[in-house]
Design a protein around this motif. Structure first.
Motif, PDB file in Angstrom:
ATOM      1  N   THR A 205      52.903   2.052 -12.433  1.00  0.00           N
ATOM      2  CA  THR A 205      52.167   3.318 -12.386  1.00  0.00           C
ATOM      3  C   THR A 205      50.865   3.266 -11.595  1.00  0.00           C
ATOM      4  O   THR A 205      50.166   4.272 -11.525  1.00  0.00           O
ATOM      5  CB  THR A 205      51.844   3.788 -13.813  1.00  0.00           C
ATOM      6  OG1 THR A 205      51.028   2.801 -14.467  1.00  0.00           O
ATOM      7  CG2 THR A 205      53.115   3.996 -14.626  1.00  0.00           C
TER       8      THR A 205
ATOM      9  N   ALA B  17      56.949   6.891 -10.811  1.00  0.00           N
ATOM     10  CA  ALA B  17      56.127   6.448 -11.932  1.00  0.00           C
ATOM     11  C   ALA B  17      54.644   6.574 -11.619  1.00  0.00           C
ATOM     12  O   ALA B  17      53.825   6.847 -12.506  1.00  0.00           O
ATOM     13  CB  ALA B  17      56.469   5.005 -12.297  1.00  0.00           C
ATOM     14  N   SER B  18      54.271   6.364 -10.353  1.00  0.00           N
ATOM     15  CA  SER B  18      52.868   6.423  -9.941  1.00  0.00           C
ATOM     16  C   SER B  18      52.434   7.811  -9.491  1.00  0.00           C
ATOM     17  O   SER B  18      51.249   8.027  -9.208  1.00  0.00           O
ATOM     18  CB  SER B  18      52.614   5.426  -8.799  1.00  0.00           C
ATOM     19  OG  SER B  18      52.686   4.086  -9.254  1.00  0.00           O
TER      20      SER B  18
END
Length: 332
Positions: free
Chosen positions: A151, A235-236
């Motif tokens: 992330t 996710a990031s």
């Protein structure tokens, strides 16, 4: 009068093949149904992967390579998290308990457990009428709060990858008589090298500390570079641009692409690479590349993290976007 305890078939199997691998005091010699893993002042990283006959390995694969793959795919996850191996538990679903299969399997598993300092802590064995399955849960150690997740990638970060991409997919293609097998029919050395990449991954644990020290986000490439990068970006909350010409290829893979025997999508979307994919601030990328050089491992910059939520773009040598039909291997 007491009746002597007669070991069950499972107990005998464990004692014969796997008790010698349980060298950590916390395993209690595999006589208990639990183990102890001391955490002290560190975080314990937990990862699990299963390999299934006919899905992750072929029924004809040698048992020693199956054992190594089962453990190493988990060690690869630990490396990408910046974690040092601490131990593992093993679940075996077997059709039979033949010594001709179990002995080389257990011996190779023990060799890798020693080589990677990741001792067997416990597990379970069951019988199955279906495909064999080996499931491993591995534990690693990192300093408190230092695990590298998916992330943390930020716009401007460089995207780095270890080793070469696509060789394992080509190795499977060779084993199953695909296009790579036909194109490399006379090149036995190349075929053997590609098959080895499929059967015996090379987890990048020697680079774990450098990943922990420099990367903002990381994961291992297990299902395909294109698909796994897409997961990391999601996710990031970012996107990415990749220079496909910069993606590192082995000589065999590059030769097949140059001859149009395979398309580059096969390499970008193929699974089982088990390389580390990470994002690094520009000021630190050279340090990570140098750390790889120190341990004899190539680390290559292949693109940049950019703002946005669209799918990563893969650009050819002319800056044109490749329309990938497939991003990765899918189990379903």
């Amino acid at each position: 009068m007491t009746t002597p305890h007669t070991p069950s078939g499972e107990d005998s199997l464990i004692a014969r093949y796997f008790k010698p691998l349980a060298t950590d005091p916390g395993s209690f010699g595999l006589v208990d149904d639990a183990a102890i893993l001391s955490a002290s002042s560190e975080d314990i990283v937990v990862t699990t992967d299963a390999v299934v006959e006919g899905v992750h390995y072929l029924a004809t694969d040698p048992p020693d390579t199956i054992a190594r793959k089962a453990l190493r795919v988990n060690l690869s996850d630990l490396a990408a998290k910046g974690a040092a191996p601490a131990g593992f538990v093993l679940t075996l679903a077997l059709r039979s308990k033949e010594d001709a299969w179990l002995r080389p399997f257990a011996d190779a598993l023990g060799e890798d457990a020693n080589a990677f300092a990741c001792p067997l802590l416990g597990g379970d064995t069951v019988s199955t009428p279906g495909p064999q399955m080996i499931s491993i849960t591995a534990f690693g150690r990192v300093p408190k709060g230092r695990m590298v997740g998916r992330t943390g990638a930020r716009p401007g970060d460089r995207i780095l990858v270890t080793g070469t991409i696509g060789d394992a997919a080509l190795g499977l293609d060779v084993l199953t008589g695909g296009a790579a097998a036909a194109a490399l029919a006379a090149d036995i050395a190349a075929k053997d090298a590609l098959i080895s990449r499929y059967r015996i991954p090379q987890p990048r644990n020697l680079l774990a500390q450098a990943v922990r020290d420099h990367a903002t986000a990381a994961m291992d490439v297990s299902d395909g570079l294109a698909g796994d990068l897409t997961k990391l970006c999601a996710a990031s909350g970012v996107s990415a641009t990749i220079d496909v010409a910069s993606v590192p290829l082995s000589a065999a893979a590059a030769g097949l692409v140059a001859r149009n025997a395979i398309c580059v999508e096969t390499l970008l979307a193929g699974g089982d690479d088990y390389e580390v994919l990470c994002t690094v601030p520009p000021a630190q990328s050279d340090a990570l590349i140098a750390a790889g050089r120190t341990v004899g491992l190539a680390v290559t910059a292949i693109g940049t993290i950019v703002a946005g939520h669209e799918r990563p773009r893969f650009l050819d040598g002319k800056g044109q976007e490749l329309a990938l039909k497939r991003l990765s291997y899918s189990h379903f």
